[in-house]
Design a protein around this motif. Sequence first.
Motif, PDB file in Angstrom:
ATOM      1  N   ASN A 106      32.804  55.136  47.374  1.00  0.00           N
ATOM      2  CA  ASN A 106      32.509  54.445  48.628  1.00  0.00           C
ATOM      3  C   ASN A 106      32.065  53.002  48.386  1.00  0.00           C
ATOM      4  O   ASN A 106      31.065  52.522  48.938  1.00  0.00           O
ATOM      5  CB  ASN A 106      31.431  55.200  49.423  1.00  0.00           C
ATOM      6  N   THR A 107      32.816  52.338  47.550  1.00  0.00           N
ATOM      7  CA  THR A 107      32.464  50.995  47.113  1.00  0.00           C
ATOM      8  C   THR A 107      33.660  50.054  47.218  1.00  0.00           C
ATOM      9  O   THR A 107      34.781  50.431  46.885  1.00  0.00           O
ATOM     10  CB  THR A 107      31.944  51.009  45.665  1.00  0.00           C
ATOM     11  N   LEU A 108      33.381  48.861  47.694  1.00  0.00           N
ATOM     12  CA  LEU A 108      34.368  47.784  47.797  1.00  0.00           C
ATOM     13  C   LEU A 108      34.070  46.768  46.715  1.00  0.00           C
ATOM     14  O   LEU A 108      32.905  46.504  46.408  1.00  0.00           O
ATOM     15  CB  LEU A 108      34.260  47.122  49.173  1.00  0.00           C
ATOM     16  N   TYR A 109      35.118  46.174  46.142  1.00  0.00           N
ATOM     17  CA  TYR A 109      34.958  45.212  45.060  1.00  0.00           C
ATOM     18  C   TYR A 109      35.667  43.896  45.386  1.00  0.00           C
ATOM     19  O   TYR A 109      36.655  43.868  46.119  1.00  0.00           O
ATOM     20  CB  TYR A 109      35.535  45.758  43.752  1.00  0.00           C
ATOM     21  N   LEU A 110      35.162  42.849  44.806  1.00  0.00           N
ATOM     22  CA  LEU A 110      35.840  41.563  44.831  1.00  0.00           C
ATOM     23  C   LEU A 110      35.816  41.018  43.414  1.00  0.00           C
ATOM     24  O   LEU A 110      34.754  40.682  42.892  1.00  0.00           O
ATOM     25  CB  LEU A 110      35.163  40.566  45.777  1.00  0.00           C
ATOM     26  N   GLN A 111      36.972  40.988  42.783  1.00  0.00           N
ATOM     27  CA  GLN A 111      37.094  40.428  41.450  1.00  0.00           C
ATOM     28  C   GLN A 111      37.456  38.964  41.593  1.00  0.00           C
ATOM     29  O   GLN A 111      38.483  38.635  42.188  1.00  0.00           O
ATOM     30  CB  GLN A 111      38.172  41.165  40.655  1.00  0.00           C
ATOM     31  N   MET A 112      36.607  38.118  41.057  1.00  0.00           N
ATOM     32  CA  MET A 112      36.803  36.675  41.205  1.00  0.00           C
ATOM     33  C   MET A 112      37.073  36.066  39.837  1.00  0.00           C
ATOM     34  O   MET A 112      36.286  36.280  38.898  1.00  0.00           O
ATOM     35  CB  MET A 112      35.559  36.044  41.825  1.00  0.00           C
ATOM     36  N   GLY A 113      38.152  35.320  39.728  1.00  0.00           N
ATOM     37  CA  GLY A 113      38.494  34.675  38.481  1.00  0.00           C
ATOM     38  C   GLY A 113      38.756  33.195  38.678  1.00  0.00           C
ATOM     39  O   GLY A 113      38.896  32.716  39.803  1.00  0.00           O
ATOM     40  N   LEU A 166      33.536  36.786  37.930  1.00  0.00           N
ATOM     41  CA  LEU A 166      32.488  37.679  38.399  1.00  0.00           C
ATOM     42  C   LEU A 166      33.145  38.791  39.198  1.00  0.00           C
ATOM     43  O   LEU A 166      34.203  38.587  39.806  1.00  0.00           O
ATOM     44  CB  LEU A 166      31.495  36.953  39.311  1.00  0.00           C
ATOM     45  N   ARG A 167      32.493  39.931  39.220  1.00  0.00           N
ATOM     46  CA  ARG A 167      32.939  41.014  40.075  1.00  0.00           C
ATOM     47  C   ARG A 167      31.800  41.408  41.006  1.00  0.00           C
ATOM     48  O   ARG A 167      30.720  41.806  40.536  1.00  0.00           O
ATOM     49  CB  ARG A 167      33.402  42.241  39.292  1.00  0.00           C
ATOM     50  N   LEU A 168      32.056  41.299  42.277  1.00  0.00           N
ATOM     51  CA  LEU A 168      31.094  41.715  43.279  1.00  0.00           C
ATOM     52  C   LEU A 168      31.386  43.145  43.705  1.00  0.00           C
ATOM     53  O   LEU A 168      32.545  43.553  43.775  1.00  0.00           O
ATOM     54  CB  LEU A 168      31.164  40.802  44.504  1.00  0.00           C
ATOM     55  N   SER A 169      30.318  43.865  43.984  1.00  0.00           N
ATOM     56  CA  SER A 169      30.438  45.233  44.472  1.00  0.00           C
ATOM     57  C   SER A 169      29.713  45.359  45.799  1.00  0.00           C
ATOM     58  O   SER A 169      28.724  44.663  46.050  1.00  0.00           O
ATOM     59  CB  SER A 169      29.825  46.218  43.473  1.00  0.00           C
TER      60      SER A 169
END
Length: 127
Positions: free
Chosen positions: A77-84, A18-21
């Motif tokens: 102006n966005t932070l992401y968290l790529q979860m694998g 999942l990728r959170l923004s």
Amino acid sequence: QVQLVESGGGSVQGGGSLRLSCAASGYATSRYCMGWFRQAPGKEREGVAALCTGGGRTYFADSVKGRFTISQDNSKNTLYLQMGSLKPEDTAMYYCAAAPGWLAFNQRGRHNEYVYWGQGTQVTVSS
């Protein structure tokens, strides 16, 4: 007024991604330090990943090292968290947070160093 809005959560099977923004307004992602935290029912809020503009090591919780990455797009102006390689133990409410100043590495995973918080997005991983 600072506003952080998370998106991208959902339900996924173990091993999935999942990728959170986190879209920020009133706070420039290029400014200081931002991070992702999570909280599962009955547990304390824990730091997942955090980064600071200007350098220094990116913080990752031991439990997510090698599986999660954190990044930012300052133009959006966005932070992401790529979860694998997600695991059932990653199930939690995930929060985006922003700090009022620059943080040393040993501060970046501490939730009390951050003053701006989003409402959270739920991530559920099934086995």
